[in-house]
Each structure stands twice: as structure tokens, then as C-alpha cells.
Design an enzyme around this catalytic site. Structure first.
Site, PDB file in Angstrom:
ATOM      1  N   CYS A 168       0.826  -1.223   0.000  1.00 43.25           N
ATOM      2  CA  CYS A 168       0.000   0.000   0.000  1.00 43.25           C
ATOM      3  C   CYS A 168       0.853   1.263   0.000  1.00 43.25           C
ATOM      4  CB  CYS A 168      -0.935   0.019   1.200  1.00 43.25           C
ATOM      5  SG  CYS A 168      -1.952  -1.449   1.324  1.00 43.25           S
ATOM      6  N   HIS A 227      -9.360   4.300  -0.849  1.00 42.04           N
ATOM      7  CA  HIS A 227      -8.028   3.688  -0.733  1.00 42.04           C
ATOM      8  C   HIS A 227      -7.772   2.733  -1.906  1.00 42.04           C
ATOM      9  CE1 HIS A 227      -4.450   2.045   0.907  1.00 42.04           C
ATOM     10  NE2 HIS A 227      -4.953   1.105   1.655  1.00 42.04           N
TER      11      HIS A 227
END
Lengths: 135, 386
Positions: free
Chosen positions: B83, B333
Site C-alpha cells: 500500500c 483507498h
């Protein structure tokens, strides 16, 4: 299907075989090539007792692919009595509520099937509350 | 080393872009950043992405995107750090320009998560953890964060409702961001009543996935001057650090050592203290990660971050605003692209272009991008010149 990978891990998965550092006596699980405590070369085999306590836990409602049929299930961080913490499922809970600090012991159970119903069965450690009788 | 400035930003809305491909999304962000910079050419493209190989069956994003935006023959590579892939791409672009090797670098990032079924994506996210010792136990990425959150609540004696402020602030800010995934405010009741995903993490603690792309254009700072209403934005700090891949291997699972180390590195480069940061785009993939980030980066004592949220200090008018355009929680996200959304938003704030969410007088902003459950953390500090 990842047959060699699971085959490589069988000692650790079936019997919690870790390592003890020859330089600082640190207990290591899962095994590593470099001791996380002192940076020395880790290579001496050390069998863990399988006794520990629940450090934290959660219940998986939304399971990843391969684990759906088991949901919901409880996963935990278990602090082994020799020091290291492992990630593992809790099993044989029955009606018992899980709490941080609860004593647990290792058992060998099926983790999942790799490659569907006709695929390989992957076994490994889970932990259950202590005092539930013989394995 | 040369100083580096950001002269262009671009982003797509985060949503389920059924009608757009991986390269169309990435191209939209990169072309928009180039237009913002007033450039029609760049020398190098650094693409952040986590999972295009398995989610879209497409790797090799350096060439793939450079070709798509009409910049074939330029240098192009893809960076992967789970991420934190996007911040890794940005840091690489910063270093390329700072070194003197590259004159115009584009940091781009894209994630296209809705082309594959959700159980595949859930499994793919778990590849950021340890396959042998975490993933094979049937754990998800959410569950790893739930383990941390429960222990945090246990050690510091917080109830679940103490985390509501993180989600409420993020959603309040998302309302005014046209690129945000969610644009509705939520109440404390909404938070407390939200269904559990992995106890104690409920739907309102977890950030929504989505498709998105963002990009920034970087050049040597010496070639840029501030103009009225268009301050020069310099990258004054860049830090990166790793921690154990597995949560269970950490000496102190409630402390983000990599956040502390990367932030300290960035503070030292910028000669700044945490008190001088005007806004902080923290990686609030889960409420607990926002709390741990505030603590490790020096904005709250260990165990005290929920107080900042409860007292409103994380709102745009508070002492340390976070998630100023919605954060991961409301803006969304798109994992490997998130870090560049954060940096784009910091630039918007420093330019005074954040609209209703403008942090008054913002001159210094920090963005912090986390890969895995704290195992790779990259921090950047940007500063607007007068």
C-alpha cells in the site's frame, strides 16, 4: 497449488519447531536465518512447548479465498511461553468467550484445502483453550 | 543534491470505474498532472502500483503507461511496496531529480481493483503480509489491524466509541472533495451502529477500496519561482523505513517504528519539529492506523491519539488536521495509488486550493503512506515558499 512451499514448512507447522540462537540464547519462531535479537546466525533447532496465552484476537466474518467454508472463525496473536508471538486460529472454543491473557495450547488441525476438494490438505497449528482433555 | 519542486498534480475520482481500463485511469491522472504543470514532455515515469499483475493481468507499468500517454522512449519503471507503492514512486522521482540525473520526473500511481472479484482482491491484499506465517492461517488484512486495535484498546483502556472521531472527521472532509469515494457525513450513531468486519474493526473503521490514479510532476526547484496565488512547493523532507513483515514479530506491536523512523528522517532533512507541521495526511486505512501514526510521528503520546480526535484537534481547524480531503476512509483507498492522492492533497492545501477544507494558512504539509500493517512506511514533507 503450492506443494513445495507447504512441504518445506511441515516441521514448523506440525510441531512448532523453531530455533534457539547459539549466541544470545533467544528463542526464535518462525525460524529465520538471522537472529532477530542479536543479529547472529540462527541455526540450532528448538522445539517449542506449544503453551501460550492470547495476546489479542478477532473474529473473521469475511474470509479470504480458500477459507470461506470455515467462517466465522477466531484468529489470534498467541504469545508462546518461550517468548515469541505467533498468528494462529483458535479452535475448540465451544461456548467459551475468548479473552486477552487466556491460556491456550497448540493442536494440529487442517488449515485449508489447496486446489479444491480434490486438492492437497494443508495441516498446521491452531490453539485451543487449555484443559480440554487429550489431543 | 538539488532541491526538488512539485509543479503539477493530477487525480481521478475514486470509484468503481467499470468503463475505464487500467491505462485509461493512469493516463488521465498523468496527462492531467502534465497539463497542470504546463508541460508536454517528461524524462522519466515512476509508477506506483500494488496488484496489477493479478488484478488486471498486466505488469510492466513503466512502459505501459509511458506508451499510453505519448511519451514512448522515456525511462519508465514500476515500484511496488504494497500500500506504500505510490509514496515509493514519489520518493524515487524525488531522488532522480535531486541527483541531477533527471530534469522532469513524473510520479504516477494507479490501482484498478474492481476488474477482479472481491475474494481475489481480499486475498491479494493479504499478500502484503507474511504468506507462510500470517496469510496461511486464514487471516485477512483487516484482521491483522483488528488484532492491533483490540490490544490497543486493552492496554490503553479505550472503548470502541473513542475512535469515532477519526471516521467522522474523514467523512466530513470527504463531502467537499469531488474526487472522494464517499461524500456523505456520518454521525457518532452511524459509527457505533456500523456492522463489524473483524471485531473491533467495523465498516466505519475501514477504508473503502476503489479504482483510482494520481500523479505529480517534479522538477529542480531552482527552475521554479513563486507567483501570486501559485507558491513554489518544495519537497523538503523524504524518509522511508521498514519493520518486520509480520505483526507478530514486532517487539512492540502497538508502536509503528517505521513511522517514527521515516518521520524523524523527514523532520531532520526539513529542519522541522512536529509542532511546525500544518497538516498531516496520515495513512488512515483503519482508525487504529491513524491513531498509531499520530503517536509515532510525534503528534500524540503513546495511547493518547484518540484524545486528539475526541477534542476535534484533527479537523481542518484543529491543531493537527488529518484526512483533510477525506483521507483513506472517505476519499478512498486504491491501495497502490493512495500515497500519491495524499501528496496531491498536500499540494492542494499548500496552494490554497482545498476549498471548504482549506487548512488556514497552511505552509507545511506532511504525507505518510503505510505498506502492510506498518512494515513499510514512507513520509514526505512539502513546503510552500512565499
Amino acid at each position: 497449488m503450492e506443494i513445495p512451499r507447504h512441504w518445506r514448512l511441515k516441521k514448523q507447522r506440525y510441531a512448532l519447531i523453531g530455533e534457539v540462537c547459539p549466541y544470545c540464547d533467544g528463542k526464535i519462531f518462525p525460524p529465520r536465518d538471522v537472529c532477530p535479537h542479536c543479529g547472529g546466525e540462527a541455526r540450532n533447532v528448538y522445539p517449542f512447548s506449544g503453551k501460550g496465552t492470547v495476546y489479542s484476537y478477532t473474529v473473521m466474518q469475511d474470509a479470504p479465498a480458500g477459507y470461506e467454508s470455515q467462517a466465522p472463525y477466531t484468529v489470534a496473536l498467541v504469545k508462546l511461553e518461550e517468548g515469541p508471538v505467533v498468528t494462529a486460529q483458535l479452535t475448540d472454543l465451544g461456548e467459551q468467550a475468548v479473552e486477552i491473557g487466556m491460556p491456550v495450547e497448540m493442536v494440529t488441525r487442517k488449515l485449508r484445502e489447496d486446489g479444491g476438494a480434490k486438492g492437497m490438505l494443508i495441516y498446521g497449528y491452531k490453539f485451543r483453550p487449555v484443559g480440554l482433555g487429550p489431543h | 543534491m538539488r532541491e526538488v519542486a512539485v509543479i503539477g498534480i493530477g487525480q481521478t475520482k475514486i470509484e468503481e470505474h467499470w468503463d475505464k481500463s487500467l491505462r485509461e485511469l493512469a493516463g488521465e491522472a498523468v496527462l492531467s498532472a502534465m497539463a497542470d504543470a504546463g508541460l508536454d514532455h517528461f524524462d522519466a515515469l515512476y509508477m506506483g502500483n500494488m496488484m496489477s499483475g493479478s488484478a488486471n493481468f498486466q505488469q510492466h507499468l513503466g512502459a505501459y503507461i509511458a506508451d499510453w500517454v505519448g511519451q514512448r522512449y522515456t525511462e519508465g519503471i514500476r515500484l511496488e511496496a504494497a500500500c506504500s507503492s505510490a509514496a515509493a514512486a514519489f520518493r524515487t522521482a524525488v531522488m532522480a531529480v535531486a541527483s541531477g540525473e533527471v530534469e522532469v520526473a513524473v510520479a504516477g500511481a494507479v490501482e484498478k481493483m474492481t476488474d477482479s472479484p472481491s475474494d481475489i482482491i481480499t486475498g491479494e491484499l493479504a499478500t502484503a503480509a507474511d504468506a507462510d506465517w500470517e496469510r496461511d492461517q486464514g487471516i485477512s488484512f483487516v484482521a491483522l489491524n483488528a488484532l492491533i486495535m483490540r490490544r490497543y484498546m486493552h492496554e490503553y483502556k479505550w472503548g470502541k466509541e473513542a475512535f469515532a472521531g477519526f471516521s467522522i472527521n474523514a467523512h466530513a472532509n470527504g463531502v467537499n472533495n469531488p474526487n472522494a469515494r464517499f461524500r456523505s457525513p456520518i454521525s457518532e450513531q452511524d459509527y457505533v451502529r456500523a456492522p463489524m468486519v473483524a471485531d473491533p474493526i467495523n465498516v466505519m473503521d475501514a477504508s473503502p477500496l476503489g479504482d483510482g490514479a494520481a500523479a505529480l510532476v517534479l522538477v529542480p526547484a531552482e527552475k521554479v519561482r513563486s507567483a501570486p496565488g501559485q507558491p513554489r512547493i518544495r519537497v523538503v523532507g523524504s524518509g522511508a523505513a521498514t519493520d518486520t513483515i509480520a505483526v507478530h514479530s514486532r517487539q512492540v506491536p502497538l508502536w509503528l517504528s517505521a513511522a517514527e523512523k521515516s518521520a524523524r528522517q523527514a523532520y531532520a532533512q526539513a529542519s522541522l519539529r512536529p509542532e511546525e507541521i500544518d497538516l498531516f495526511e496520515a495513512h488512515d486505512a483503519f482508525s487504529i492506523m491513524a491513531a498509531l501514526s499520530l503517536e509515532a510521528c510525534g503528534f500524540a503520546e503513546p495511547g493518547k491519539a484518540p484524545l486528539l480526535a475526541l477534542e476535534g484537534e484533527i479537523r481542518p481547524t484543529g491543531r493537527i488536521p488529518i484526512a483533510t480531503m477525506g483521507g483513506l476512509k472517505a476519499r478512498g483507498h486504491p491501495v497502490g495509488a493512495t500515497g500519491l492522492y495524499q501528496l496531491v492533497e498536500v499540494v492542494q492545501q499548500l496552494r490554497g486550493q482545498a476549498g471548504a477544507n482549506q487548512v488556514p494558512g497552511a505552509k507545511i504539509g506532511m504525507a505518510q503512506n503505510i505498506g502492510g500493517s506498518g512494515s513499510n512506511i514512507i513520509a514526505h514533507i512539502l513546503r510552500a515558499d512565499e
